[in-house]
Design a protein around this motif. Structure first.
Motif, PDB file in Angstrom:
ATOM      1  N   GLY A   1     -57.193 -28.113 -38.627  1.00 50.10           N
ATOM      2  CA  GLY A   1     -56.403 -28.921 -37.448  1.00 50.10           C
ATOM      3  C   GLY A   1     -56.895 -30.403 -37.797  1.00 50.10           C
ATOM      4  O   GLY A   1     -58.146 -30.478 -37.966  1.00 50.10           O
ATOM      5  N   ILE A   2     -56.033 -31.316 -37.522  1.00 51.69           N
ATOM      6  CA  ILE A   2     -56.255 -32.788 -37.386  1.00 51.69           C
ATOM      7  C   ILE A   2     -55.774 -33.258 -36.286  1.00 51.69           C
ATOM      8  O   ILE A   2     -54.297 -33.014 -36.129  1.00 51.69           O
ATOM      9  CB  ILE A   2     -55.872 -33.541 -38.594  1.00 51.69           C
ATOM     10  CG1 ILE A   2     -56.742 -32.878 -39.997  1.00 51.69           C
ATOM     11  CG2 ILE A   2     -56.169 -35.014 -38.510  1.00 51.69           C
ATOM     12  CD1 ILE A   2     -55.815 -33.673 -41.189  1.00 51.69           C
TER      13      ILE A   2
ATOM     14  N   LYS B   1     -51.185 -26.375 -43.642  1.00 46.31           N
ATOM     15  CA  LYS B   1     -50.775 -26.247 -42.254  1.00 46.31           C
ATOM     16  C   LYS B   1     -51.442 -27.546 -41.256  1.00 46.31           C
ATOM     17  O   LYS B   1     -50.671 -27.962 -40.432  1.00 46.31           O
ATOM     18  CB  LYS B   1     -51.145 -24.775 -41.555  1.00 46.31           C
ATOM     19  CG  LYS B   1     -50.656 -24.650 -40.254  1.00 46.31           C
ATOM     20  CD  LYS B   1     -50.749 -23.058 -40.042  1.00 46.31           C
ATOM     21  CE  LYS B   1     -50.028 -22.757 -38.730  1.00 46.31           C
ATOM     22  NZ  LYS B   1     -50.315 -23.655 -37.544  1.00 46.31           N
ATOM     23  N   ALA B   2     -52.622 -27.582 -41.466  1.00 42.43           N
ATOM     24  CA  ALA B   2     -53.261 -28.692 -40.902  1.00 42.43           C
ATOM     25  C   ALA B   2     -52.706 -29.974 -41.176  1.00 42.43           C
ATOM     26  O   ALA B   2     -52.400 -31.031 -39.947  1.00 42.43           O
ATOM     27  CB  ALA B   2     -54.716 -28.864 -41.359  1.00 42.43           C
TER      28      ALA B   2
ATOM     29  N   CYS C   1     -48.356 -33.795 -38.569  1.00 39.53           N
ATOM     30  CA  CYS C   1     -47.298 -34.825 -38.960  1.00 39.53           C
ATOM     31  C   CYS C   1     -47.756 -35.865 -40.079  1.00 39.53           C
ATOM     32  O   CYS C   1     -47.237 -37.061 -39.992  1.00 39.53           O
ATOM     33  CB  CYS C   1     -46.882 -35.671 -37.805  1.00 39.53           C
ATOM     34  SG  CYS C   1     -46.067 -34.455 -36.620  1.00 39.53           S
ATOM     35  N   LEU C   2     -48.379 -35.747 -40.969  1.00 39.40           N
ATOM     36  CA  LEU C   2     -48.715 -36.316 -42.173  1.00 39.40           C
ATOM     37  C   LEU C   2     -47.600 -36.031 -43.294  1.00 39.40           C
ATOM     38  O   LEU C   2     -47.262 -34.664 -43.427  1.00 39.40           O
ATOM     39  CB  LEU C   2     -50.156 -36.104 -42.995  1.00 39.40           C
ATOM     40  CG  LEU C   2     -51.428 -36.668 -41.942  1.00 39.40           C
ATOM     41  CD1 LEU C   2     -52.610 -36.065 -42.517  1.00 39.40           C
ATOM     42  CD2 LEU C   2     -51.567 -37.973 -41.699  1.00 39.40           C
ATOM     43  N   VAL C   3     -47.090 -37.163 -43.984  1.00 40.09           N
ATOM     44  CA  VAL C   3     -46.004 -36.898 -44.528  1.00 40.09           C
ATOM     45  C   VAL C   3     -46.408 -36.214 -46.079  1.00 40.09           C
ATOM     46  O   VAL C   3     -47.382 -36.389 -46.776  1.00 40.09           O
ATOM     47  CB  VAL C   3     -45.477 -38.359 -45.253  1.00 40.09           C
ATOM     48  CG1 VAL C   3     -44.108 -38.000 -46.327  1.00 40.09           C
ATOM     49  CG2 VAL C   3     -44.908 -39.129 -44.021  1.00 40.09           C
ATOM     50  N   TYR C   4     -45.720 -34.997 -46.154  1.00 42.65           N
ATOM     51  CA  TYR C   4     -45.792 -33.903 -47.232  1.00 42.65           C
ATOM     52  C   TYR C   4     -44.722 -33.699 -48.032  1.00 42.65           C
ATOM     53  O   TYR C   4     -43.697 -33.151 -47.347  1.00 42.65           O
ATOM     54  CB  TYR C   4     -46.469 -32.655 -46.473  1.00 42.65           C
ATOM     55  CG  TYR C   4     -47.467 -31.534 -47.378  1.00 42.65           C
ATOM     56  CD1 TYR C   4     -48.598 -31.978 -47.623  1.00 42.65           C
ATOM     57  CD2 TYR C   4     -46.660 -30.693 -48.111  1.00 42.65           C
ATOM     58  CE1 TYR C   4     -49.047 -30.979 -48.650  1.00 42.65           C
ATOM     59  CE2 TYR C   4     -47.197 -29.954 -49.216  1.00 42.65           C
ATOM     60  CZ  TYR C   4     -48.476 -30.086 -49.499  1.00 42.65           C
ATOM     61  OH  TYR C   4     -48.990 -29.242 -50.413  1.00 42.65           O
TER      62      TYR C   4
ATOM     63  N   THR D   1     -52.255 -42.771 -46.367  1.00 47.10           N
ATOM     64  CA  THR D   1     -51.452 -41.774 -45.993  1.00 47.10           C
ATOM     65  C   THR D   1     -50.370 -42.705 -44.881  1.00 47.10           C
ATOM     66  O   THR D   1     -50.613 -43.555 -44.810  1.00 47.10           O
ATOM     67  CB  THR D   1     -51.866 -40.590 -45.167  1.00 47.10           C
ATOM     68  OG1 THR D   1     -52.447 -40.714 -44.097  1.00 47.10           O
ATOM     69  CG2 THR D   1     -52.982 -39.590 -46.123  1.00 47.10           C
ATOM     70  N   ASN D   2     -49.641 -41.731 -44.117  1.00 47.01           N
ATOM     71  CA  ASN D   2     -48.971 -42.654 -43.146  1.00 47.01           C
ATOM     72  C   ASN D   2     -49.774 -42.981 -41.939  1.00 47.01           C
ATOM     73  O   ASN D   2     -49.217 -43.413 -40.932  1.00 47.01           O
ATOM     74  CB  ASN D   2     -47.499 -41.902 -42.814  1.00 47.01           C
ATOM     75  CG  ASN D   2     -47.861 -40.267 -42.297  1.00 47.01           C
ATOM     76  OD1 ASN D   2     -48.607 -39.519 -43.091  1.00 47.01           O
ATOM     77  ND2 ASN D   2     -47.291 -39.934 -41.118  1.00 47.01           N
TER      78      ASN D   2
END
Length: 1204
Positions: free
Chosen positions: A713-714, A915-916, A921-924, A936-937
């Motif tokens: 997780g992040i 999943k992390a 909510c990092l754009v994937y 990243t965003n």
């Protein structure tokens, strides 16, 4: 910046910097006959190599106005390098000169018109850069006057005889107080408020907004026995402020930081619990200094709880009082104003205003903060607090270098306290005051976004004395190192030094001790470096020294270095004294890798050095693979060509002993040990791109803390990463380099008894396998996976019975099959099952190589199944372990018995990683989306490598980082971030808006290789490109030329593709014999004419075997690691204007291209004739000969004029 005015009224804006090698020519031009009479005939390069400090003064046009060179021993040989103190003490006993507070001027030159101003400016800068410095001596022949410049700053103190010359020499002195005096410190008064607020408001407006305009006055008024406010003043004006308080939250500090080395910052108490219960075999670390400075390279365990022994504590405190009298003479504040010279290190201005309850974080540029392994036992301290804290501190930038002047006064306010602590936000730039403090190691459970620094009262002592060890020092050294892991080795070396001064093999041995208040607080043991030829040829030590100016006996090898953490800020002084007393100019310290069991390589084990933080890591050099038998007597010496010893090298020299060190207070977390991640880390450590076999040579663990775990997780708001173990790791910059891995394939579930074909089976390639992974199923993504598979093979008799299925169509399937065959598995029991290809491009993309491999597989009896899709394991029953595997094909299905299943299906992002990323909510979008600058965003999160894809706004979905070299990607990622950490770099300018829409294109070669079935050694080197079938590439009209020798089936295949610009673009090798792959990689991007006119020779049938061709002596210079530098220098010669009446060769080429000139002959012949008839030919030949001569230890096979 300062302004100098000449007697004629002309003004120059000037600044100081450290002298560089390219300054030598200008320095020589400033030397006059009078200079030679004052300082003697000097070799400037040699002098700069041996100087402790060399300062150059430049104007705003970077023209050199003046230069001065300072060493830590006298010139003119008036006293021995290692024994000058007694001579100068006899000269004037009122001058308390010591090696710590004294330097000697060995050279001063200046532009005549500004010489007086230049001299004063340099001296101000030197005193500012070296806070401990109080005296600068100048020694000249007694019959010489100092001249109109130096006499303005130096006063004569007497004459001394010289044993070398028959004449006497005059000794002159320059005092600190005349140029950059110590500050007067006193208790603060309310009327200081108006002086202090403008200084404070430059740095921080939050406190004023929070507590009102007069909060500082209120803080001063609130002083009592527990709270004090002090100021430093110049000419009656307050220029700095410090608020200190004796109330410290010791419970919080004990919970968050390992304070064992300082007894928890408490006084000893009978009820203290300092040792773990016997059932807990937890060993404590030696001390935070000895542990954190190594940052993981080689651990020291256990430590005495009292670094300053109680029986000598009173003695030390008494010495502080004794020194006060001598310091008083040095602290007189002069009435004249002091202008602000720029720091030698040219650091940008830093804020020095700090608020209450903040903590300090400090690490070197190449250090990455990660929590250490949790310990089960923590000491319990029941004694009273022995610490007070600094709540608020700020000082005018002009006087910041004298920040430590506060400490004597504030310690006198708390006579019952031994420690001063300070805390700051983690990202606060390191300021001069805390450079004297020691950083405490936080526990892994610490979630404070702050770090703690500690300073001990005894650290104020200036009476530290470095000397050679004696027999009488043995008990003190035993006490100091009694808890070190390798203390026995240290004591044995000390005893050997005291007895014989050398090893049994004759190697010179030297032992030094640091002594304070008659107590041994440090020990160092060095030997002569006996392998200096190897070091020079295998490491880039010439990034730091001119090797030819250092005698063999001046190179020292540091074996042991330990210093009480209280005196950590004297580490560089200790190293400087080792060099001076030992008559050394360089020191080397190797860090050997650990074996898989985590043990030292015993034959080479050194004790950990607490000085590692003050050494510089030295880049390993790429080595030429020599054809030794073919070279014969022209081969390099055995010291150069012997097998590498695989250690990371750290170094210091005389020039570095007073050099500033930039400290970065940032937590940089790299997730993933991919090639991109390792290249990124290595670039931050060395600032260069690493080579294939450099992991052991880099010792990244010396600079990087490693946490073993999986990211689950992040938390972007709290800026921490969550690990699978439940731990959290805080970050300031998060770098995601996890890459993609082979995943467990998901069977389609098709029942082969119904004779289904691929067309009738649902596509399961997008489905994720969620069941239990069978124990005999293996995906080989890293070295540990390979060891597990190898262990399974050996423990389950796979080499003698049972079928092995290798499923996939990547090159890893072929290397796995070859490994199984070499392990003894019969080819008839190996089944290579290839799923339908995702594209028409094969993993090898070369029909000749593929045919040879297919024939080798057939000869070994390996069965190949093509276009097969995994349907079921164990006919749909419980799959653990796998007994059989069923597959569907375009025609009929089949079933294979199985004892071991290797899967090499398409690589994908690990699900936990996905999943992390997704939950944070990092754009994937199939992969993690980034922009052209790796962002990243989230501005604090960057990513690189095959994990990523470029944003759709670039309209380049076919290009990803997977198309480029992983090492180059890591290098470019680090380069994009270095400006955040290194204030000496030029600020990065934002690209124009249009350029921001373009993706970056990297030029490094993509390299693929391995050992394929048939024991073929395979190597493929190509430029980054969108994958295209080789036949389609060759059909292009601008493809270029293909040069092929040998045949793939015979194992002699060598193919080179020369593009339309005659540059080497692709290299493919397939050989049954090992070949020097690192040599061949150097051929990529070279012009064919550089390869001895390769195309012309091939057309004339002079080349029949490229393997033999590239072992000929002429080409070995191309494989040299510095050949690229030679090419750049030659190009620079051709681009420079060397003759006034002629344009440069490059300008001529442009003129011909633009039709500004129309020569009668062909352009190439015209340029060649101009080159040969002008000075350019001579310059190029001379530079090439210099290159061969300077690197002759590597390139002995070349001749140069005079050798025959």
């Amino acid at each position: 910046m300062s302004v100098l005015t000449s007697p004629r009224g002309k003004a120059e804006v000037v600044h100081c910097r450290r002298t560089e090698s390219q300054d030598v020519y200008c320095i020589k031009s400033l030397i006059r006959k009078f200079t030679c009479k004052l300082f003697g005939e000097l070799n400037i390069i040699y002098l700069l190599e041996k100087a402790n400090l060399a300062v150059t003064l430049c104007n705003d046009k970077e023209e050199i106005m003046a230069q001065a060179t300072f060493l830590d021993y006298p010139n003119w040989n008036v006293a021995k390098q290692d024994d000058w103190v007694s001579v100068f003490r006899e000269l004037d006993s009122d001058i308390p000169c010591t090696p710590l507070n004294t330097l000697f001027m060995h050279l001063f030159v200046a532009v005549d018109e500004y010489s007086v101003g230049c001299c004063k400016e340099i001296l101000r800068t030197v005193y500012k850069a070296v806070p401990e410095l109080h005296f600068i001596f100048l020694i000249v022949p007694s019959y010489m006057s100092l001249g109109s410049t130096l006499i303005t700053v130096f006063d004569q103190v007497g004459n001394i005889p010289c044993p070398t010359y028959e004449e006497d020499f005059a000794v002159h002195i320059c005092h600190r107080h005349s140029h950059y005096p110590q500050l007067h410190v006193r208790k603060a008064r309310v009327e200081d408020h108006d002086d202090l607020m403008p200084i404070f408001m430059r740095y921080d407006t939050i406190l004023k907004e929070t507590y009102g305009e007069y909060f500082l006055a209120e803080l001063i008024e609130a002083q009592d026995e527990e709270n004090h406010a002090v100021v430093c003043e110049v000419e009656g004006t307050a220029v700095g402020f410090m608020s200190v308080c004796s109330r410290v939250n010791m419970q919080l500090l004990h919970e968050c930081f390992d304070l064992g080395p300082f007894h928890g910052l408490c006084f000893p108490h009978p009820d203290d619990v300092l040792e773990a219960p016997q059932e807990l075999s937890v060993r404590r670390s030696q001390d935070a200094e000895l542990r954190s400075s190594s940052q993981g390279s080689q651990k020291i365990v256990e430590e005495s709880q009292e670094p300053v022994f109680p029986d000598t504590m009173e003695n030390i405190q008494g010495n502080i009082a004794k020194e006060a009298a001598s310091k008083e003479a040095l602290t007189a504040v002069q009435s004249g104003s002091v202008s602000e010279p720029e720091d030698i290190e040219k650091l940008s201005d830093i804020s020095t205003g700090y608020a209450q309850d903040h903590r300090v974080s400090s690490r070197s540029l190449a250090s990455f903060l990660l929590p250490e392994e949790p310990v089960q036992f923590r000491p319990i301290y029941r004694g009273a607090s022995a610490a007070f804290c600094i709540q608020l501190f700020f000082i005018d930038e002009k006087y910041e270098a004298r920040s430590l002047d506060f400490m004597n006064f504030v310690f006198s306010l708390f006579s019952d306290k031994n420690f001063c602590i300070i805390s700051l936000p983690r990202l606060t730039p390191e300021f001069i005051l805390i450079q004297n403090f020691m950083k405490m190691v936080p526990f892994s459970t610490c979630t404070l976004e702050q770090d703690l620094y500690v300073f001990h009262r005894a650290g104020l002592l200036k009476s530290i004395h470095i000397r050679f060890a004696t027999f009488l020092d043995t008990p003190g050294v035993e006490n100091l190192v009694s808890t070190l892991m390798l203390n026995k080795s240290i004591l044995e070396d000390l005893d050997r030094y005291n007895v014989a001064r050398k090893d049994p093999d004759g190697t010179l041995l030297q032992a030094f001790v640091a002594e304070v208040a008659e107590q041994i607080v440090g020990i160092a043991v060095i030997r002569n470096e006996m392998d200096i030829e190897y070091i020079r040829s295998h490491y880039n030590i010439e990034d730091f020294i001119y090797f030819s100016h250092h005698q063999r006996e001046e190179h020292g090898h540091m074996h042991h270095f330990a210093l009480n953490p209280i005196f950590r800020h004297y580490t560089k002084f200790f190293l400087k004294e080792i060099l001076r007393l030992g008559f050394k100019s360089c020191l080397y310290y190797p860090v050997y890798p650990k074996s898989r069991e985590g043990k030292f390589q015993n034959p080479y084990a050194h004790s950990l050095t607490s000085a590692l933080h003050y050494l510089v890591p030295v880049r390993p050099r790429r080595q030429i693979v020599y054809p030794l038998e073919k070279l014969g007597i022209n081969a390099p010496s055995k010291a150069v060509s012997k097998d590498p010893m695989s250690y990371a090298l750290n170094h210091t020299n005389r020039k570095l002993t007073l050099a500033p060190k930039i400290t970065v207070n940032a937590k940089i977390i790299v997730v993933g040990a991919s090639s991109v991640g390792v290249s990124f880390l290595e670039t931050l450590v060395f600032c260069h791109c690493f080579n294939d076999k450099d992991y052991a040579l880099m010792s990244l663990c010396s600079w990087v803390n490693v946490v073993v775990g999986r990211m689950t997780g992040i938390d972007r708001a709290a800026k921490h990463v969550v690990l699978s173990t439940g731990e959290i790791v805080l970050y300031d910059h998060l770098i995601l380099c996890t890459g993609r891995q082979y995943q467990v394939p998901c069977p389609t579930g098709a029942d082969i008894s119904q004779h289904l074909t691929n067309r009738e089976v649902p596509n399961s390639s997008r489905r994720r396998y969620t069941g239990k992974v069978p124990c005999n199923h293996f995906t080989l993504n890293e070295e540990e996976d390979c060891f597990k598979a190898l262990t399974w093979i050996r423990n389950n008799s796979i080499t003698t019975e049972g079928n092995v299925i290798v499923y996939g169509n990547t090159i890893d399937t072929y290397t796995t099959v070859e490994t199984l065959l070499n392990l003894g598995v019969s080819g008839s029991r190996i089944h290579l099952v290839q799923p339908p290809p995702a594209s028409t491009i094969t993993c090898i993309n070369n029909y000749s190589v593929e045919s040879a491999v297919a024939d080798a597989l057939a000869a070994a009896g390996v069965t190949i199944y093509r276009d097969a899709i995994l349907a079921q394991w164990n006919d749909g029953l419980h799959p653990d372990p796998i007994y059989s595997a069923s597959f569907t094909t375009p025609t009929k299905p089949f079933r294979l018995p199985c004892c071991m299943f290797f899967s090499f299906c398409e690589k994908n992002v690990d699900y936990e990683t996905f999943k992390a990323l997704n939950d944070s909510c990092l754009v994937y979008d199939g992969r993690l989306v980034i922009d052209a600058n790796f962002h990243t965003n989230d501005i604090a999160i960057r990513a690189a490598g095959s994990l990523t894809k470029f944003s759709n706004r670039y309209y380049s979905n076919e290009w990803t980082h997977s198309n480029f070299s992983s090492k180059e990607i890591g290098f470019q990622l680090a380069a994009a971030m270095l400006h955040l950490f290194d204030p000496t770099l030029e600020p990065v300018t934002e690209p124009p808006a249009d350029l921001d829409r373009l993706i970056p294109m990297y030029k490094g070669a993509k390299i693929q290789g391995g050992i394929l079935p048939g024991s073929y050694h395979y190597l493929h080197i190509a430029k980054p490109a969108i994958p295209t079938p080789l036949e389609v590439q060759m059909a292009q009209p601008n493809y270029g030329l293909e040069i092929v020798t040998g045949s793939a089936k015979n194992g002699t295949y060598f193919r080179i593709h020369i593009n339309e610009y005659n540059m080497v673009e692709t290299i493919t090798c397939l050989s049954r014999e090992p070949f020097p792959a690192s040599n061949y990689i150097c051929l990529f991007g070279q012009h064919e004419q550089l390869l001895n006119n390769l195309c012309a020779r091939y057309d004339e049938n002079l080349i029949t075997d490229l393997y033999s061709y590239f072992t000929e002596p002429w080409c070995l210079a191309l494989f040299h690691d510095r050949f690229i530098d030679l090419r750049k220098e030659l190009r620079q010669i051709l681009a420079s204007k060397e003759e006034e009446d002629l344009p440069s060769i490059e300008q001529l080429a442009h003129q011909i291209e633009n039709e500004e000139i129309n020569p009668i002959e062909k352009p190439r012949q015209y340029l060649k004739r101009v080159f040969e008839e002008s000075i350019y030919k001579t310059l190029v030949e001379r530079r090439i000969l210099d290159y061969l001569h300077y690197n002759r230890y590597h390139l002995r096979m070349y001749a140069w004029p005079g050798i025959i």
